[in-house]
Each structure stands twice: as structure tokens, then as C-alpha cells.
Design a protein around this motif. Structure first.
Motif, PDB file in Angstrom:
ATOM      1  N   GLY A   1       0.841  -1.215   0.066  1.00 19.62           N
ATOM      2  CA  GLY A   1      -0.111  -0.062  -0.127  1.00 19.62           C
ATOM      3  C   GLY A   1       0.821   1.296  -0.189  1.00 19.62           C
ATOM      4  N   ASN A   2       0.205   2.157  -0.404  1.00 19.57           N
ATOM      5  CA  ASN A   2       0.843   3.571  -0.326  1.00 19.57           C
ATOM      6  C   ASN A   2       2.226   3.917  -1.129  1.00 19.57           C
ATOM      7  N   LEU A   3       2.070   3.474  -2.309  1.00 13.34           N
ATOM      8  CA  LEU A   3       2.887   3.728  -3.311  1.00 13.34           C
ATOM      9  C   LEU A   3       2.496   3.448  -4.805  1.00 13.34           C
ATOM     10  N   ARG A   4       3.321   4.219  -5.688  1.00 17.81           N
ATOM     11  CA  ARG A   4       3.127   4.109  -7.181  1.00 17.81           C
ATOM     12  C   ARG A   4       4.161   3.132  -7.683  1.00 17.81           C
ATOM     13  N   PHE A   5       3.352   2.263  -8.636  1.00 16.87           N
ATOM     14  CA  PHE A   5       4.265   1.474  -9.317  1.00 16.87           C
ATOM     15  C   PHE A   5       4.693   2.003 -10.582  1.00 16.87           C
ATOM     16  N   GLY A   6       5.783   1.462 -11.070  1.00 13.79           N
ATOM     17  CA  GLY A   6       6.023   1.742 -12.502  1.00 13.79           C
ATOM     18  C   GLY A   6       5.210   0.948 -13.585  1.00 13.79           C
ATOM     19  N   GLU A   7       5.306   1.076 -14.732  1.00 12.88           N
ATOM     20  CA  GLU A   7       4.232   0.763 -15.538  1.00 12.88           C
ATOM     21  C   GLU A   7       4.266  -0.713 -15.700  1.00 12.88           C
ATOM     22  N   SER A   8       5.500  -1.706 -15.638  1.00  9.01           N
ATOM     23  CA  SER A   8       5.501  -3.052 -15.694  1.00  9.01           C
ATOM     24  C   SER A   8       5.813  -3.577 -14.208  1.00  9.01           C
ATOM     25  N   ASP A   9       5.739  -2.626 -13.123  1.00  9.71           N
ATOM     26  CA  ASP A   9       6.033  -3.373 -11.909  1.00  9.71           C
ATOM     27  C   ASP A   9       5.413  -4.499 -11.319  1.00  9.71           C
ATOM     28  N   ILE A  10       4.006  -4.084 -11.381  1.00  9.14           N
ATOM     29  CA  ILE A  10       2.808  -5.265 -11.003  1.00  9.14           C
ATOM     30  C   ILE A  10       3.008  -6.333 -11.685  1.00  9.14           C
ATOM     31  N   HIS A  11       2.944  -6.466 -12.880  1.00 13.02           N
ATOM     32  CA  HIS A  11       3.265  -7.556 -13.978  1.00 13.02           C
ATOM     33  C   HIS A  11       4.624  -8.310 -13.386  1.00 13.02           C
ATOM     34  N   ASN A  12       5.603  -7.637 -13.187  1.00  9.83           N
ATOM     35  CA  ASN A  12       6.818  -8.446 -12.576  1.00  9.83           C
ATOM     36  C   ASN A  12       6.703  -9.064 -11.393  1.00  9.83           C
ATOM     37  N   VAL A  13       6.087  -8.280 -10.412  1.00  9.79           N
ATOM     38  CA  VAL A  13       5.715  -8.641  -9.225  1.00  9.79           C
ATOM     39  C   VAL A  13       5.095 -10.217  -9.199  1.00  9.79           C
ATOM     40  N   LEU A  14       3.900 -10.274  -9.992  1.00  6.87           N
ATOM     41  CA  LEU A  14       3.227 -11.356  -9.905  1.00  6.87           C
ATOM     42  C   LEU A  14       4.057 -12.380 -10.810  1.00  6.87           C
ATOM     43  N   LYS A  15       4.789 -12.026 -11.704  1.00  7.59           N
ATOM     44  CA  LYS A  15       5.457 -13.052 -12.479  1.00  7.59           C
ATOM     45  C   LYS A  15       6.454 -13.783 -11.425  1.00  7.59           C
ATOM     46  N   THR A  16       7.162 -12.962 -10.524  1.00  7.46           N
ATOM     47  CA  THR A  16       8.094 -13.434  -9.625  1.00  7.46           C
ATOM     48  C   THR A  16       7.368 -14.249  -8.226  1.00  7.46           C
ATOM     49  N   CYS A  17       6.301 -13.765  -8.190  1.00  6.01           N
ATOM     50  CA  CYS A  17       5.454 -14.597  -6.885  1.00  6.01           C
ATOM     51  C   CYS A  17       4.817 -15.701  -7.481  1.00  6.01           C
TER      52      CYS A  17
END
Length: 352
Positions: A47-63
């Protein structure tokens, strides 16, 4: 079973755009440095942050083992679309995030979806491949400028068993629709929970849900103006909150009967005319209704001093009088008056 928390330096209400960007960069820097650790997570709350354009995709790909994901007070810049796909994710909770829309492209094991607040009132959600989805919770504040949401459009082609809508004591933002418009969406529906419905408004609009959900078993409703969580007079004018919170609707089938609804539960019940009229209407429609649970006001230490006098029927005489006012027909439903909430009938929380 490990839990890890990062505390930001400022309260979210005092954060600037630069603060959110900084927190996002620092989180992703730490994430990129520890891919093995994050790859083993089954739960992630951010919470309480701004992701880069591909950050959420990379997080889900890693997790890859992730089963629970909660995002609150996050975004990826102005008017961006959040696109999600993950092979294991079971529960998705998105609260007060500033995405233009959310696209659930491919989430084969997703069973529960919770979305609180959205920028676009017309197209906030798009469902792709979500074959396991059973429960959907939607919460939002309807302002004057917002058009009503059609559930046939917002839910698309999915069909859920458990639908929970939170109006946050403000304008009803759901547009009643004809049964044929919702037939494919509601045919599996067994439980509907309407939370923080504004006090005093006509509740007969909810009959459209019964008309479209022939196998519905239970209807729960919390009728509550939770004052300590609502904007006050000056803020209401500035934020364009609606003074008319109700909606008008008339059933297209005057002789409509529902044969499967067996339980009606109302939290924060008061002996007000609009609630009495609503219960009478439900008892006329639901021919096999078995139980009516009426609960007293929910406890809130913050706003108890500004709440109007309680009109919950406490004495045997008051309850007998109320039942006579309501049950003028041939319904054999049993009334249950409850002064405190029990484990069996807990209303939905704001968002856990």
C-alpha cells in the motif's frame, strides 16, 4: 507463515505524488534484490506507493506461489489500466487504488474478489478467464455526477454465488434492471449482502435482485448512516455528495413470487416506516420465507453520541405490535429479535 511489514514515514493523507513515487521505487528496489524470498510468498499486502508501468506484472510473475494479494492506495500513474494474470491467486483485494479500470485477464483459481472505490463508474471491471470466481464484493461512494452502475455490465459474463455491495451510507449507485438482463449473472446467486444502505431511502428497488435471482436463499442488509465515516455538511457540498440517496423503481411483474428465499436479515433495524414497508413487501414476495432476523444497531464508540434515539423493539409488547404491523398476510416466517451480533450473522466489514 512469515509476515513482513514496511512502514512509510508519512501518513498517506500527507503524502505528495513524489512521496508515492519514492516509496514505489524503494519497494521495487528491495523486491528486485530478493527475488527468491518474494518468490516463496503466498500472501502479499502492498500500500501507499506508485508502481512503474510494468512493476505489478513483474511482481506477479516472480511471486508464483501467491494466493492472496491486497493493493491499497496504489496506482501506476494517471488513468492507467491494471491488468492481472496469475496461475495460483485465490483472493484479490483492491482498495482505494487510482486505476482507471481493472482487467482480470487470466486468474483460473480466483475465488474471491474485493474492489473498493473506482475512478470510472461505467467500466471499472473487465472479467477475462475467472472460472472459479464465487464471491464478489464491491464498495463505492456515489456522488451527484456518477451515473448508476448496471450489474449486467460491470459483472459481464461471470456468475457468482455470493454478492456483497457496500454503499458507504451514500447514494445508491446500482441501477435496477429487468430479470432477463441479469439472468446469466445471477442464476448461481445464493447470498446477497447489502452493506451500509443509507437510512430512510425506499428499499423496494432491491426486489429487482430477487426477480433476477430465482435460487437466492438469503438476503442480508445493513441500513446504517455511519456518521463518523461520512463527510459532514461543508465537505459534502464541496465534494458534490448527493442529498437524494434513493432511487425509484417499479417491478414489471406485479404478481411476482420468489420460491427459494428462506432468510431475511436486517442489521441496524429500527421501527421506521420505510423498513416496516420493506419487510412487508419481502414477505409478500417470498412465499417460502422461513426466518426474519432483526438486529439492533451495530456498536460504534466514535459516533454513538450523535446517533438519534434507538427505536429497536426491546420489550415483548413492542415486538408483538411490530409483528402485527408487518405480518398482515399469510406468511409463517418466524421473527428473531437480536440485540447483539452473533457469529452466524456477522455483516460484512468495511474491507478487511
Amino acid at each position: 507463515m512469515a509476515e513482513f511489514t514496511i512502514i512509510v514515514e508519512k501518513l498517506p493523507t500527507r503524502c505528495t505524488d513524489d512521496d508515492f513515487i519514492d516509496y514505489g521505487r524503494r519497494f521495487m528496489s528491495f523486491f528486485d534484490a530478493c527475488p527468491t524470498a518474494f518468490g516463496g510468498l503466498t500472501r502479499l499486502i502492498v500500500g501507499n506507493l506508485r508502481f512503474g508501468e510494468s512493476d505489478i506484472h513483474n511482481v506477479l510473475k516472480t511471486c508464483q506461489n501467491l494466493q492472496y494479494l491486497r493493493l491499497f492506495n496504489c496506482d501506476s500513474g494517471n488513468l492507467t489500466v491494471l491488468q492481472l494474470e496469475h496461475p495460483q491467486l485465490n483472493v484479490l483485494n483492491i482498495a482505494n487504488c487510482r486505476f482507471e479500470s481493472i482487467k482480470l485477464n487470466c486468474l483460473p483459481k480466483l475465488a474471491q474478489l474485493m474492489v473498493e472505490g473506482w475512478l470510472s463508474f461505467q467500466d471499472p471491471l473487465t472479467f477475462g478467464y475467472v472460472p472459479s470466481l464465487e464471491a464478489v464484493r464491491l464498495a463505492g461512494v456515489g456522488l451527484k455526477r456518477h451515473k448508476l452502475v448496471k450489474l449486467s455490465k460491470i459483472l459481464g459474463k461471470i456468475s457468482v454465488r455470493d454478492l456483497r455491495l457496500n454503499f458507504k451510507s451514500e447514494k445508491i449507485w446500482v441501477q435496477p434492471e429487468l430479470p432477463q438482463k441479469l439472468a446469466s449473472v445471477f442464476y448461481k446467486l445464493r447470498l446477497v449482502n447489502l452493506f451500509r444502505v443509507p437510512e430512510g431511502c425506499d428499499l423496494t428497488w432491491t426486489i429487482f435482485i430477487l426477480e433476477a435471482a430465482p435460487f437466492l436463499k438469503e438476503l442480508r442488509m445493513t441500513v446504517w448512516d455511519h456518521w463518523c465515516n461520512m463527510e459532514k455538511d461543508e465537505e459534502r457540498r464541496e465534494s458534490l455528495y448527493s442529498s437524494n440517496k434513493s432511487i425509484e423503481w417499479e417491478s414489471s411483474a406485479e404478481d411476482f413470487k420468489h420460491h427459494n428465499l428462506s432468510v431475511l436479515t436486517i442489521f441496524c433495524f429500527q421501527s421506521e416506516d420505510f423498513l416496516v414497508a420493506f419487510i412487508k413487501r419481502i414477505m409478500e414476495v417470498a412465499v417460502n420465507l422461513e426466518d426474519v432476523f432483526l438486529y439492533n444497531m451495530l456498536a460504534c464508540d466514535t459516533c454513538k453520541d450523535i446517533r438519534r434515539p434507538c427505536k429497536f423493539p426491546r420489550t415483548k409488547r413492542q415486538r408483538c405490535s411490530l409483528k402485527k404491523r408487518i405480518n398482515e398476510g399469510n406468511s409463517f416466517a418466524k421473527f428473531h429479535f437480536v440485540t447483539s451480533v452473533t457469529a452466524d450473522h456477522v455483516p460484512i466489514s468495511e474491507y478487511p
